[in-house]
Design a protein around this motif. Structure first.
Motif, PDB file in Angstrom:
ATOM      1  N   THR A   1       0.841  -1.191   0.000  1.00  0.00           N
ATOM      2  CA  THR A   1       0.000   0.000   0.000  1.00  0.00           C
ATOM      3  C   THR A   1       0.882   1.249   0.000  1.00  0.00           C
ATOM      4  O   THR A   1       1.829   1.344   0.760  1.00  0.00           O
ATOM      5  CB  THR A   1      -0.914   0.005   1.243  1.00  0.00           C
ATOM      6  OG1 THR A   1      -1.686  -1.185   1.232  1.00  0.00           O
ATOM      7  CG2 THR A   1      -1.824   1.193   1.254  1.00  0.00           C
ATOM      8  N   GLU A   2       0.552   2.202  -0.867  1.00  0.00           N
ATOM      9  CA  GLU A   2       1.329   3.437  -0.944  1.00  0.00           C
ATOM     10  C   GLU A   2       1.041   4.371   0.221  1.00  0.00           C
ATOM     11  O   GLU A   2       1.902   5.128   0.633  1.00  0.00           O
ATOM     12  CB  GLU A   2       1.017   4.169  -2.240  1.00  0.00           C
ATOM     13  CG  GLU A   2       1.444   3.423  -3.472  1.00  0.00           C
ATOM     14  CD  GLU A   2       1.080   4.179  -4.731  1.00  0.00           C
ATOM     15  OE1 GLU A   2       1.130   5.413  -4.721  1.00  0.00           O
ATOM     16  OE2 GLU A   2       0.742   3.523  -5.723  1.00  0.00           O
ATOM     17  N   ALA A   3      -0.186   4.335   0.711  1.00  0.00           N
ATOM     18  CA  ALA A   3      -0.595   5.231   1.776  1.00  0.00           C
ATOM     19  C   ALA A   3      -1.860   4.688   2.419  1.00  0.00           C
ATOM     20  O   ALA A   3      -2.574   3.883   1.827  1.00  0.00           O
ATOM     21  CB  ALA A   3      -0.847   6.628   1.228  1.00  0.00           C
ATOM     22  N   MET A   4      -2.101   5.146   3.629  1.00  0.00           N
ATOM     23  CA  MET A   4      -3.323   4.767   4.343  1.00  0.00           C
ATOM     24  C   MET A   4      -3.953   6.021   4.920  1.00  0.00           C
ATOM     25  O   MET A   4      -3.260   6.961   5.301  1.00  0.00           O
ATOM     26  CB  MET A   4      -3.004   3.785   5.475  1.00  0.00           C
ATOM     27  CG  MET A   4      -2.458   2.458   4.980  1.00  0.00           C
ATOM     28  SD  MET A   4      -1.855   1.442   6.337  1.00  0.00           S
ATOM     29  CE  MET A   4      -3.370   0.771   6.924  1.00  0.00           C
TER      30      MET A   4
ATOM     31  N   ARG B   1      -5.691   6.754  -3.726  1.00  0.00           N
ATOM     32  CA  ARG B   1      -5.038   5.452  -3.803  1.00  0.00           C
ATOM     33  C   ARG B   1      -4.623   5.091  -2.385  1.00  0.00           C
ATOM     34  O   ARG B   1      -4.200   5.939  -1.620  1.00  0.00           O
ATOM     35  CB  ARG B   1      -3.803   5.525  -4.699  1.00  0.00           C
ATOM     36  CG  ARG B   1      -4.151   5.828  -6.147  1.00  0.00           C
ATOM     37  CD  ARG B   1      -2.934   5.723  -7.034  1.00  0.00           C
ATOM     38  NE  ARG B   1      -1.794   6.454  -6.515  1.00  0.00           N
ATOM     39  CZ  ARG B   1      -1.268   7.533  -7.085  1.00  0.00           C
ATOM     40  NH1 ARG B   1      -1.778   8.005  -8.183  1.00  0.00           N
ATOM     41  NH2 ARG B   1      -0.228   8.138  -6.568  1.00  0.00           N
ATOM     42  N   GLY B   2      -4.690   3.832  -2.074  1.00  0.00           N
ATOM     43  CA  GLY B   2      -4.309   3.394  -0.746  1.00  0.00           C
ATOM     44  C   GLY B   2      -5.524   2.920   0.016  1.00  0.00           C
ATOM     45  O   GLY B   2      -6.654   2.972  -0.469  1.00  0.00           O
ATOM     46  N   GLN B   3      -5.273   2.457   1.193  1.00  0.00           N
ATOM     47  CA  GLN B   3      -6.320   1.865   2.016  1.00  0.00           C
ATOM     48  C   GLN B   3      -6.972   2.923   2.902  1.00  0.00           C
ATOM     49  O   GLN B   3      -6.292   3.758   3.488  1.00  0.00           O
ATOM     50  CB  GLN B   3      -5.700   0.761   2.877  1.00  0.00           C
ATOM     51  CG  GLN B   3      -6.697  -0.085   3.603  1.00  0.00           C
ATOM     52  CD  GLN B   3      -6.025  -1.274   4.287  1.00  0.00           C
ATOM     53  OE1 GLN B   3      -4.815  -1.380   4.348  1.00  0.00           O
ATOM     54  NE2 GLN B   3      -6.830  -2.162   4.803  1.00  0.00           N
ATOM     55  N   VAL B   4      -8.310   2.874   2.988  1.00  0.00           N
ATOM     56  CA  VAL B   4      -9.048   3.764   3.877  1.00  0.00           C
ATOM     57  C   VAL B   4      -9.624   2.903   4.998  1.00  0.00           C
ATOM     58  O   VAL B   4     -10.347   1.940   4.745  1.00  0.00           O
ATOM     59  CB  VAL B   4     -10.184   4.516   3.136  1.00  0.00           C
ATOM     60  CG1 VAL B   4     -10.971   5.385   4.116  1.00  0.00           C
ATOM     61  CG2 VAL B   4      -9.616   5.367   2.010  1.00  0.00           C
TER      62      VAL B   4
ATOM     63  N   VAL C   1       4.177   2.573   6.428  1.00  0.00           N
ATOM     64  CA  VAL C   1       3.383   3.167   5.364  1.00  0.00           C
ATOM     65  C   VAL C   1       2.914   4.551   5.825  1.00  0.00           C
ATOM     66  O   VAL C   1       2.461   4.702   6.956  1.00  0.00           O
ATOM     67  CB  VAL C   1       2.161   2.269   5.054  1.00  0.00           C
ATOM     68  CG1 VAL C   1       1.197   2.951   4.099  1.00  0.00           C
ATOM     69  CG2 VAL C   1       2.608   0.937   4.499  1.00  0.00           C
ATOM     70  N   PRO C   2       3.001   5.578   4.968  1.00  0.00           N
ATOM     71  CA  PRO C   2       2.476   6.889   5.350  1.00  0.00           C
ATOM     72  C   PRO C   2       0.996   6.785   5.730  1.00  0.00           C
ATOM     73  O   PRO C   2       0.219   6.142   5.028  1.00  0.00           O
ATOM     74  CB  PRO C   2       2.662   7.737   4.093  1.00  0.00           C
ATOM     75  CG  PRO C   2       3.756   7.060   3.344  1.00  0.00           C
ATOM     76  CD  PRO C   2       3.592   5.595   3.628  1.00  0.00           C
ATOM     77  N   LEU C   3       0.644   7.394   6.825  1.00  0.00           N
ATOM     78  CA  LEU C   3      -0.712   7.304   7.359  1.00  0.00           C
ATOM     79  C   LEU C   3      -1.217   8.696   7.700  1.00  0.00           C
ATOM     80  O   LEU C   3      -0.577   9.435   8.448  1.00  0.00           O
ATOM     81  CB  LEU C   3      -0.724   6.428   8.613  1.00  0.00           C
ATOM     82  CG  LEU C   3      -2.021   6.352   9.417  1.00  0.00           C
ATOM     83  CD1 LEU C   3      -3.140   5.708   8.611  1.00  0.00           C
ATOM     84  CD2 LEU C   3      -1.797   5.586  10.708  1.00  0.00           C
TER      85      LEU C   3
ATOM     86  N   PRO D   1       0.353  13.342  -0.550  1.00  0.00           N
ATOM     87  CA  PRO D   1       0.201  13.436  -2.010  1.00  0.00           C
ATOM     88  C   PRO D   1       0.265  12.076  -2.702  1.00  0.00           C
ATOM     89  O   PRO D   1      -0.309  11.918  -3.789  1.00  0.00           O
ATOM     90  CB  PRO D   1       1.357  14.343  -2.430  1.00  0.00           C
ATOM     91  CG  PRO D   1       2.321  14.339  -1.292  1.00  0.00           C
ATOM     92  CD  PRO D   1       1.515  14.071  -0.058  1.00  0.00           C
ATOM     93  N   ALA D   2       0.900  11.076  -2.100  1.00  0.00           N
ATOM     94  CA  ALA D   2       0.988   9.750  -2.707  1.00  0.00           C
ATOM     95  C   ALA D   2      -0.386   9.103  -2.846  1.00  0.00           C
ATOM     96  O   ALA D   2      -0.569   8.180  -3.649  1.00  0.00           O
ATOM     97  CB  ALA D   2       1.888   8.834  -1.878  1.00  0.00           C
ATOM     98  N   ALA D   3      -1.376   9.591  -2.099  1.00  0.00           N
ATOM     99  CA  ALA D   3      -2.714   9.009  -2.143  1.00  0.00           C
ATOM    100  C   ALA D   3      -3.562   9.583  -3.285  1.00  0.00           C
ATOM    101  O   ALA D   3      -4.620   9.038  -3.583  1.00  0.00           O
ATOM    102  CB  ALA D   3      -3.440   9.232  -0.819  1.00  0.00           C
ATOM    103  N   LEU D   4      -3.092  10.645  -3.907  1.00  0.00           N
ATOM    104  CA  LEU D   4      -3.885  11.284  -4.968  1.00  0.00           C
ATOM    105  C   LEU D   4      -3.445  10.792  -6.338  1.00  0.00           C
ATOM    106  O   LEU D   4      -2.268  10.472  -6.547  1.00  0.00           O
ATOM    107  CB  LEU D   4      -3.736  12.810  -4.880  1.00  0.00           C
ATOM    108  CG  LEU D   4      -4.355  13.440  -3.654  1.00  0.00           C
ATOM    109  CD1 LEU D   4      -3.978  14.912  -3.568  1.00  0.00           C
ATOM    110  CD2 LEU D   4      -5.851  13.271  -3.636  1.00  0.00           C
TER     111      LEU D   4
END
Length: 137
Positions: free
Chosen positions: A2-5, A29-32, A56-58, A132-135
């Motif tokens: 996962t790139e981000a949470m 992108r990433g887990q919510v 992982v960035p959270l 920003p990794a989540a966009l």
């Protein structure tokens, strides 16, 4: 991997639903993940974040007033996590209260304190700035 949470922590189900819909609309992108109180949120942080190296960035969207464990208690516990996990975690406090002692305390412990209700534009700006990794590119 996962790139981000993103972890939405709020005892109000309608607020969690709205934020989840907006995150879907923004095509994150990433887990919510979701939790209804700080204690459940800490369990999720422990279960989903400690197993990753590097962490992982959270981004945590944290309500201040909740039953069981409120936002301030969560922030106090968060400060006791290993340094690498603290650095990977950005906590944004969402509070409906204006200039209360709890809000002032949260400002000292969190990255940012925003007044509820948050709108989709503010949410997008927070994501752009802190995760920003989540966009989408």
């Amino acid at each position: 991997m996962t790139e981000a949470m993103i972890l939405v922590v709020d005892d109000d189900e309608a607020t969690r639903l709205t934020l989840r819909r907006w995150l879907t609309h923004l095509q994150v992108r990433g887990q919510v993940l979701e939790a209804a109180d700080g204690q459940a949120a800490l369990a999720l942080v422990d279960a989903h974040c400690h197993g990753t190296t590097p962490p992982v960035p959270l981004l945590v969207l944290l309500d201040l007033q909740m039953p069981v464990m409120d936002g301030l208690e969560f922030l106090e516990h968060q400060r006791q996590l290993p340094p690498a996990h603290q650095q990977a975690m950005t906590v944004i406090v969402l509070s409906g209260a204006h200039e209360t002692p709890a809000r002032k305390r949260a400002q000292a412990l969190a990255v940012e304190v925003k007044t509820k209700p948050l709108d989709i534009t503010e949410l997008a700006a927070l994501l752009h700035h802190y995760l920003p990794a989540a966009l989408p590119a």
